[in-house]
Design an enzyme around this catalytic site. Structure first.
Site, PDB file in Angstrom:
ATOM      1  N   ASN A   1      -5.297  12.404   0.703  1.00  0.00           N
ATOM      2  CA  ASN A   1      -4.369  11.577   1.482  1.00  0.00           C
ATOM      3  C   ASN A   1      -5.184  10.832   2.546  1.00  0.00           C
ATOM      4  O   ASN A   1      -6.404  11.013   2.664  1.00  0.00           O
ATOM      5  CB  ASN A   1      -3.260  12.444   2.108  1.00  0.00           C
ATOM      6  N   LYS A   2      -4.502  10.013   3.311  1.00  0.00           N
ATOM      7  CA  LYS A   2      -5.160   9.150   4.302  1.00  0.00           C
ATOM      8  C   LYS A   2      -6.162   9.914   5.161  1.00  0.00           C
ATOM      9  O   LYS A   2      -5.901  11.037   5.599  1.00  0.00           O
ATOM     10  CB  LYS A   2      -4.061   8.508   5.162  1.00  0.00           C
TER      11      LYS A   2
ATOM     12  N   ALA B   1       0.755   5.132  -2.234  1.00  0.00           N
ATOM     13  CA  ALA B   1       0.553   5.407  -3.665  1.00  0.00           C
ATOM     14  C   ALA B   1       1.750   5.025  -4.553  1.00  0.00           C
ATOM     15  O   ALA B   1       1.587   4.268  -5.525  1.00  0.00           O
ATOM     16  CB  ALA B   1       0.175   6.885  -3.834  1.00  0.00           C
TER      17      ALA B   1
ATOM     18  N   ARG C   1      -7.195  -0.181  -6.888  1.00  0.00           N
ATOM     19  CA  ARG C   1      -7.580   0.805  -5.855  1.00  0.00           C
ATOM     20  C   ARG C   1      -7.834   2.129  -6.581  1.00  0.00           C
ATOM     21  O   ARG C   1      -7.104   2.476  -7.507  1.00  0.00           O
ATOM     22  CB  ARG C   1      -6.503   0.959  -4.777  1.00  0.00           C
TER      23      ARG C   1
ATOM     24  N   ARG D   1       0.870  -1.187   0.000  1.00  0.00           N
ATOM     25  CA  ARG D   1       0.000   0.000   0.000  1.00  0.00           C
ATOM     26  C   ARG D   1       0.901   1.231   0.000  1.00  0.00           C
ATOM     27  O   ARG D   1       2.117   1.125   0.141  1.00  0.00           O
ATOM     28  CB  ARG D   1      -1.026   0.004   1.149  1.00  0.00           C
TER      29      ARG D   1
ATOM     30  N   ASP E   1      -1.962  10.802  -2.029  1.00  0.00           N
ATOM     31  CA  ASP E   1      -2.417   9.779  -2.985  1.00  0.00           C
ATOM     32  C   ASP E   1      -2.743  10.372  -4.331  1.00  0.00           C
ATOM     33  O   ASP E   1      -2.697   9.703  -5.359  1.00  0.00           O
ATOM     34  CB  ASP E   1      -3.630   9.041  -2.427  1.00  0.00           C
TER      35      ASP E   1
HETATM   36  O1  MRU Z   1      -4.481   3.201   2.264  1.00  0.00           O
HETATM   37  P1  MRU Z   1      -3.009   3.405   2.113  1.00  0.00           P
HETATM   38  O2  MRU Z   1      -2.198   2.865   3.245  1.00  0.00           O
HETATM   39  O3  MRU Z   1      -2.508   2.934   0.757  1.00  0.00           O
HETATM   40  O4  MRU Z   1      -2.843   4.987   2.141  1.00  0.00           O
HETATM   41  C1  MRU Z   1      -1.563   5.526   2.015  1.00  0.00           C
HETATM   42  C2  MRU Z   1      -1.509   6.996   2.184  1.00  0.00           C
HETATM   43  O5  MRU Z   1      -2.503   7.658   2.370  1.00  0.00           O
HETATM   44  C3  MRU Z   1      -0.167   7.637   2.023  1.00  0.00           C
HETATM   45  O6  MRU Z   1      -0.051   8.769   2.829  1.00  0.00           O
HETATM   46  C4  MRU Z   1       0.027   8.048   0.559  1.00  0.00           C
HETATM   47  O7  MRU Z   1      -0.239   6.973  -0.304  1.00  0.00           O
HETATM   48  C5  MRU Z   1       1.381   8.556   0.292  1.00  0.00           C
HETATM   49  S1  MRU Z   1       2.598   7.285   0.386  1.00  0.00           S
HETATM   50  C6  MRU Z   1       4.094   7.956  -0.028  1.00  0.00           C
END
Ligand code: MRU
Length: 354
Positions: free
Chosen positions: A255-256, A59, A100, A57, A245
């Site tokens: 983002n998350k 991005a 995703r 997981r 993301d």
């Molecule tokens: O659901 P995830 O764990 O894939 O979400 C990841 C994030 O939100 C990260 O902050 C984002 O992908 C940046 S990773 C360099």
């Protein structure tokens, strides 16, 4: 160690995605920090499943995985039908791109691999596609190293920072975006401590960011997500540093889930907010944050904690995996092309043209 897995900088020892002996090797992020176990994948459906189920997981890590997955798909399609593998692989590319929805790096990597396929390959497609996948991987690491330098230069010596989710080596080709800045900043003594939001419900902060920083010997203090505002009020952090993301054309950032509330709190308390992401995360086709598709995940992730049901039977849950931080709450966006302060549509367009 494969070329893409080479490490060159301090605090840069972790790789989540590697190409090893004609297969894809992924650290299974669902098992960390209790177990460091690897998955060895040699076909496309297993790669799609690994992305969907979040064995891999983050991005950029999803993008790099997808690139290698195309190599595996091409190898199988060519073996089955050397005359017409290009037609057969189209459904693989679609499946992969849809694994995703929010992280645009996935689609970006699939499109880069598609361009090689469409460019006309004579004979076995695996070698030229592997070359492109390795290039995507190496470019991602190089971008992270550059963003580390650029982002760290903005931070005053002796600062503490807060990060959300995991935007580290585990979430990228290596080194990390937000945690790349942390690595460079710690090496330069600009950053003395990292606070990590635990990041409910999937606990990327507790399970992955804390693990990664402990592995590297970088001081990390875990907080409940709900402690972040009080942390800022107490003046314990000078910067919030997160990954992305997808960055829309106007500078809005997906983002998350929880990133947005952290940005609101940071602005209220005068704490600077930095987003670190390679240009493969910037999507000029998406005009603003409202147009970014947000993944909704299963209710059980919220209703349970560590495989134990914590909510009463009958309660429902709402589980959006990402949120949108509007550009006006972001002080700087750092990409490998440079630093954009107070981002807006014009500045993002100008940065992408350089
Ligand atoms: O659901 P995830 O764990 O894939 O979400 C990841 C994030 O939100 C990260 O902050 C984002 O992908 C940046 S990773 C360099």
């Amino acid at each position: 160690m494969s070329q893409s897995a080479q490490t060159v900088l301090p605090y840069d020892r972790i790789r989540a995605v590697e190409w090893e002996r004609e297969r894809l090797k992924l650290i299974d992020q669902r098992l960390l920090p209790q177990k460091s176990e690897y998955l060895y994948l040699d076909n496309l459906p297993d790669c799609v499943k690994a992305i969907r189920d979040m064995a891999v997981r983050g991005a950029p890590a999803i993008g790099v995985t997808a690139a290698y997955a195309v190599v595996l798909a091409a190898r199988d399609r060519y073996r089955a039908n050397p005359e017409d593998w290009q037609a057969a692989i189209q459904e693989d590319l679609k499946l992969l791109a849809e694994a995703r929805p929010t992280a645009v790096n996935l689609r970006w990597a699939v499109e880069r691999m598609r361009r090689v396929i469409d460019g006309g390959i004579q004979g076995d497609p695996a070698p030229p596609l592997l070359e492109e996948a390795r290039r995507i991987h190496a470019e991602d690491i190089a971008a992270n190293h550059r963003m580390g330098e650029l982002g760290a230069a903005l931070i005053e010596a002796g600062s503490s920072v807060l990060t959300h989710c995991n935007a580290g080596s585990l979430a990228t080709g290596g080194y990390g975006t937000a945690l790349g800045v942390v690595r460079a900043g710690f090496a330069e003594k600009r950053i003395k401590r990292v606070y990590a939001d635990e990041t409910r419900p999937w606990l990327q902060g507790a399970r992955l960011t804390a693990w990664e920083l402990v592995q590297e010997g970088i001081p990390v203090t875990l907080i409940a997500d709900s402690a972040a505002t009080y942390l800022m009020k107490q003046g314990r952090v000078q910067w919030v540093i997160v990954g992305a993301d997808r960055i829309a054309a106007n500078g809005d950032v997906a983002n998350k889930i929880g990133t947005y509330m952290t940005a609101v709190a940071a602005r209220h308390h005068g704490v600077k907010f930095m987003v670190v992401a390679p240009t493969s995360t910037v999507d000029l086709q998406t005009p603003d944050g409202a147009a970014i598709p947000i993944e909704n995940r299963i209710e059980e992730e919220v209703l349970n904690f560590a495989q134990t049901h914590t909510a009463p039977e009958g309660a429902r849950a709402w589980n959006p995996a990402f949120d949108i931080t509007p550009a006006e709450l972001i002080d700087v966006i750092v990409t490998e092309k440079g630093v954009v302060t107070n981002p807006d549509r014009e500045k993002i367009a100008a940065m992408m043209k350089t």
